[in-house]
Design a protein around this motif. Structure first.
Motif, PDB file in Angstrom:
ATOM      1  N   LEU A  57       0.771  -1.147  -0.130  1.00 13.17           N
ATOM      2  CA  LEU A  57       0.084  -0.040   0.022  1.00 13.17           C
ATOM      3  C   LEU A  57       0.839   1.300   0.003  1.00 13.17           C
ATOM      4  O   LEU A  57       0.672   2.016  -0.805  1.00 13.17           O
ATOM      5  N   GLN A  58       2.165   1.183   0.881  1.00 13.86           N
ATOM      6  CA  GLN A  58       2.963   2.439   0.835  1.00 13.86           C
ATOM      7  C   GLN A  58       3.566   2.739  -0.672  1.00 13.86           C
ATOM      8  O   GLN A  58       3.743   3.688  -1.090  1.00 13.86           O
ATOM      9  N   SER A  59       3.804   1.327  -1.169  1.00 18.78           N
ATOM     10  CA  SER A  59       4.455   1.609  -2.714  1.00 18.78           C
ATOM     11  C   SER A  59       3.541   2.122  -3.716  1.00 18.78           C
ATOM     12  O   SER A  59       3.976   2.691  -4.623  1.00 18.78           O
ATOM     13  N   LEU A  60       2.065   2.099  -3.382  1.00 22.66           N
ATOM     14  CA  LEU A  60       1.288   2.752  -4.524  1.00 22.66           C
ATOM     15  C   LEU A  60       1.020   4.057  -3.966  1.00 22.66           C
ATOM     16  O   LEU A  60       0.230   4.780  -4.551  1.00 22.66           O
ATOM     17  N   GLY A  61       1.700   4.639  -3.015  1.00 19.79           N
ATOM     18  CA  GLY A  61       1.403   6.082  -2.527  1.00 19.79           C
ATOM     19  C   GLY A  61       0.234   6.328  -1.667  1.00 19.79           C
ATOM     20  O   GLY A  61      -0.053   7.404  -1.245  1.00 19.79           O
ATOM     21  N   MET A  62      -0.075   5.242  -1.283  1.00 19.11           N
ATOM     22  CA  MET A  62      -1.177   5.375  -0.123  1.00 19.11           C
ATOM     23  C   MET A  62      -0.640   5.813   1.419  1.00 19.11           C
ATOM     24  O   MET A  62       0.463   5.240   1.715  1.00 19.11           O
ATOM     25  N   VAL A 111      -5.595   9.679  16.890  1.00 18.03           N
ATOM     26  CA  VAL A 111      -5.738   8.313  16.791  1.00 18.03           C
ATOM     27  C   VAL A 111      -5.646   8.009  15.191  1.00 18.03           C
ATOM     28  O   VAL A 111      -6.155   8.754  14.544  1.00 18.03           O
ATOM     29  N   LEU A 112      -4.944   6.916  14.722  1.00 17.59           N
ATOM     30  CA  LEU A 112      -4.780   6.704  13.564  1.00 17.59           C
ATOM     31  C   LEU A 112      -6.128   6.455  13.060  1.00 17.59           C
ATOM     32  O   LEU A 112      -6.826   5.438  13.251  1.00 17.59           O
ATOM     33  N   ALA A 113      -6.375   6.891  11.568  1.00 17.75           N
ATOM     34  CA  ALA A 113      -7.674   6.427  10.818  1.00 17.75           C
ATOM     35  C   ALA A 113      -7.214   5.057  10.401  1.00 17.75           C
ATOM     36  O   ALA A 113      -6.186   4.485  10.326  1.00 17.75           O
ATOM     37  N   PRO A 114      -8.533   3.972  10.532  1.00 17.08           N
ATOM     38  CA  PRO A 114      -8.206   2.475   9.950  1.00 17.08           C
ATOM     39  C   PRO A 114      -8.048   2.418   8.382  1.00 17.08           C
ATOM     40  O   PRO A 114      -7.679   1.588   8.041  1.00 17.08           O
ATOM     41  N   ASN A 115      -7.908   3.655   7.727  1.00 15.23           N
ATOM     42  CA  ASN A 115      -7.636   3.350   6.032  1.00 15.23           C
ATOM     43  C   ASN A 115      -6.628   4.280   5.808  1.00 15.23           C
ATOM     44  O   ASN A 115      -6.100   4.758   6.454  1.00 15.23           O
ATOM     45  N   VAL A 116      -6.044   4.020   4.665  1.00 15.04           N
ATOM     46  CA  VAL A 116      -5.139   4.533   3.762  1.00 15.04           C
ATOM     47  C   VAL A 116      -5.693   4.961   2.647  1.00 15.04           C
ATOM     48  O   VAL A 116      -6.709   4.260   2.072  1.00 15.04           O
ATOM     49  N   ALA A 117      -5.161   5.919   2.056  1.00 12.47           N
ATOM     50  CA  ALA A 117      -5.746   6.588   0.875  1.00 12.47           C
ATOM     51  C   ALA A 117      -4.784   7.223   0.021  1.00 12.47           C
ATOM     52  O   ALA A 117      -3.639   7.598   0.412  1.00 12.47           O
ATOM     53  N   ARG A 118      -5.028   7.633  -1.239  1.00 14.00           N
ATOM     54  CA  ARG A 118      -4.324   8.220  -2.182  1.00 14.00           C
ATOM     55  C   ARG A 118      -5.067   9.149  -3.071  1.00 14.00           C
ATOM     56  O   ARG A 118      -6.222   8.332  -3.887  1.00 14.00           O
ATOM     57  N   SER A 119      -4.796  10.379  -2.985  1.00 17.05           N
ATOM     58  CA  SER A 119      -5.598  11.257  -3.948  1.00 17.05           C
ATOM     59  C   SER A 119      -5.138  11.374  -5.304  1.00 17.05           C
ATOM     60  O   SER A 119      -4.299  11.381  -5.420  1.00 17.05           O
ATOM     61  N   PHE A 120      -6.072  11.459  -6.227  1.00 25.60           N
ATOM     62  CA  PHE A 120      -6.003  11.710  -7.530  1.00 25.60           C
ATOM     63  C   PHE A 120      -6.671  13.076  -8.032  1.00 25.60           C
ATOM     64  O   PHE A 120      -7.410  13.096  -8.999  1.00 25.60           O
ATOM     65  N   GLY A 121      -6.671  13.920  -7.091  1.00 23.37           N
ATOM     66  CA  GLY A 121      -7.581  15.263  -7.487  1.00 23.37           C
ATOM     67  C   GLY A 121      -9.072  15.008  -6.947  1.00 23.37           C
ATOM     68  O   GLY A 121      -9.274  15.034  -5.900  1.00 23.37           O
TER      69      GLY A 121
END
Length: 135
Positions: free
Chosen positions: A9-14, A24-34
Motif C-alpha cells: 500500500l505504501q509503494s502505491l503512494g497510499m 488516533v490513526l484512521a483505519p484506512n489509507v488513501a491516495r488522492s488523484f484530484g
C-alpha cells in the motif's frame, strides 16, 4: 494488516492519517488523484470485511469488498477516473452492501444528493454503465 500488505500500500503512494485532536490513526489509507481518491479500509467492523473505495470529491463512496487498491491505483495512474469506473463496473458483483453506487446512480432514493457529485466527476455515460451493471 500484515507488513507485506502495508509495504504494498505504501509503494502505491497510499498514506494514513490521524485525527488532529485525538491523534488516533484512521483505519484506512488513501491516495488522492484530484477529484477522486482510492481508500483501503482494513477493518471489518463497519463493512463486514476489508474494503476498497473509489471516493468521488470526498463524499460519494463506491465500495468493493476486499483489497483492490493495487488495481484501482494502477487504473487511476494509467487512465484516470475512467479506468477506475471500468474496474468498478467489471467487479460490481463485489460491491459492498453499504456502497453508495445505487444512490449515486439514481437506482435507489438519493437521500444524500450524491447524483450531482457523481455526474460532475464521472459523467452520465459512466453513471448509466454502473446502473446497468448493478441491475
Amino acid at each position: 494488516m500484515n507488513a507485506s500488505t502495508l509495504t504494498t500500500l505504501q509503494s502505491l503512494g497510499m498514506t494514513g492519517s490521524a485525527c488532529p485532536v485525538t491523534k488516533v490513526l484512521a483505519p484506512n489509507v488513501a491516495r488522492s488523484f484530484g477529484e477522486f481518491s482510492i481508500s483501503y479500509n482494513r477493518l471489518t467492523s463497519d463493512y463486514g470485511c476489508d474494503t476498497t473505495a473509489l471516493v468521488l470529491r470526498g463524499r460519494v463512496f463506491l465500495v468493493l469488498n476486499g483489497n483492490h487498491a493495487e488495481q484501482l491505483c494502477a487504473a487511476a495512474s494509467a487512465i484516470g477516473i475512467q479506468g477506475c469506473v471500468d474496474y468498478f463496473v467489471e467487479n460490481i458483483a463485489q460491491a459492498n452492501v453499504r456502497s453508495e453506487h445505487l444512490m449515486a446512480t439514481g437506482i435507489t432514493s438519493d437521500t444524500f444528493e450524491l447524483l450531482g457529485t457523481t455526474l460532475g466527476v464521472i459523467g452520465q455515460d459512466n453513471i448509466d454503465r454502473i446502473a446497468k451493471a448493478a441491475t
